[in-house]
Motif scaffolding. Structure first.
Motif, short mmCIF file in Angstrom:
data_model
loop_
_atom_site.label_atom_id
_atom_site.label_comp_id
_atom_site.label_asym_id
_atom_site.label_seq_id
_atom_site.Cartn_x
_atom_site.Cartn_y
_atom_site.Cartn_z
N ASP A 278 -4.85 3.32 -3.46
CA ASP A 278 -3.85 2.93 -2.45
C ASP A 278 -3.02 1.60 -2.75
N HIS B 180 0.98 -1.19 0.18
CA HIS B 180 0.07 -0.13 -0.01
C HIS B 180 0.93 1.34 0.16
N HIS B 181 0.07 2.21 -0.21
CA HIS B 181 0.92 3.70 -0.29
C HIS B 181 0.75 4.09 1.01
N LYS B 182 -0.67 4.08 1.74
CA LYS B 182 -0.90 4.61 3.09
C LYS B 182 -1.45 3.61 3.98
N THR B 183 -2.43 2.68 3.66
CA THR B 183 -2.74 1.56 4.63
C THR B 183 -1.77 0.87 5.55
N ARG B 184 -2.18 0.96 6.70
CA ARG B 184 -1.50 -0.09 7.79
C ARG B 184 -2.46 -1.12 8.20
N GLU C 36 2.63 -2.68 7.64
CA GLU C 36 2.98 -1.45 7.39
C GLU C 36 2.84 -1.18 5.85
N PRO C 37 2.57 -0.09 5.30
CA PRO C 37 2.13 0.15 3.87
C PRO C 37 3.21 -0.31 2.97
N ASN C 38 4.38 -0.58 3.53
CA ASN C 38 5.62 -0.86 2.56
C ASN C 38 6.04 -2.41 2.88
N SER D 227 -6.31 0.65 8.31
CA SER D 227 -6.06 2.24 8.77
C SER D 227 -6.61 3.10 8.26
N GLU D 228 -7.19 2.43 6.81
CA GLU D 228 -7.90 3.48 5.90
C GLU D 228 -9.12 2.91 5.09
#
Length: 140
Positions: free
Chosen positions: A121, A54-58, A93-95, A114-115
């Motif tokens: 994303d 993802h770019h943002k989501t945890r 984590e997003p990465n 988280s999103e």
């Protein structure tokens, strides 16, 4: 921006002869606001899922029944994690490029995100993932 590493958390367990209970609260046991909840179940033998970052989501992954394995790759480390207990939580984590596999027939994998869902994303191409996250130094 650096690579953030996933982690394993253990939820507290309350119980007696009647059974057990574990509590999940945003920003308490789970280190982020929970905006979306979904679960994966009925996965056929030999099927793998995920194959994205993802770019943002945890996310927090919890196998509330059965078990599965999760392959993680953040370009710095590659590892397999076994989720086999309803009080074990894998924080992604997003990465974290992640792939879930080896689902038992009774597996129910709960995911707390988280999103809200946003198709933009998702990084679904591994080469794009490497372009976004490769060569980032490990955060200290």
């Amino acid at each position: 921006m650096g690579i953030i590493t996933s982690s394993i958390l253990e939820l507290g367990v309350l119980g007696d002869e009647r059974g057990f209970l574990s509590v999940i609260e945003s920003n308490n046991q789970i280190p982020f606001d929970i905006k979306r909840v979904f679960y994966i179940y009925g996965t056929k033998e030999g099927v793998s899922r995920g194959f994205h970052a993802h770019h943002k989501t945890r996310q927090a992954l919890i196998c509330v029944a059965g078990s599965c394995k999760v392959y993680l790759d953040n370009t710095v480390r590659k590892e397999d994690v076994i989720l086999d207990s309803p009080n074990k939580v894998l924080i992604l984590e997003p990465n974290d490029w992640h792939e879930m596999y080896d689902f038992t027939p009774d597996c129910v994998l709960l995911v707390l995100a988280s999103e809200l869902y946003d198709s933009n994303d998702y990084i679904r191409d591994y080469q794009e993932f490497l372009e976004v996250y490769d060569n980032l130094e490990q955060e200290v």
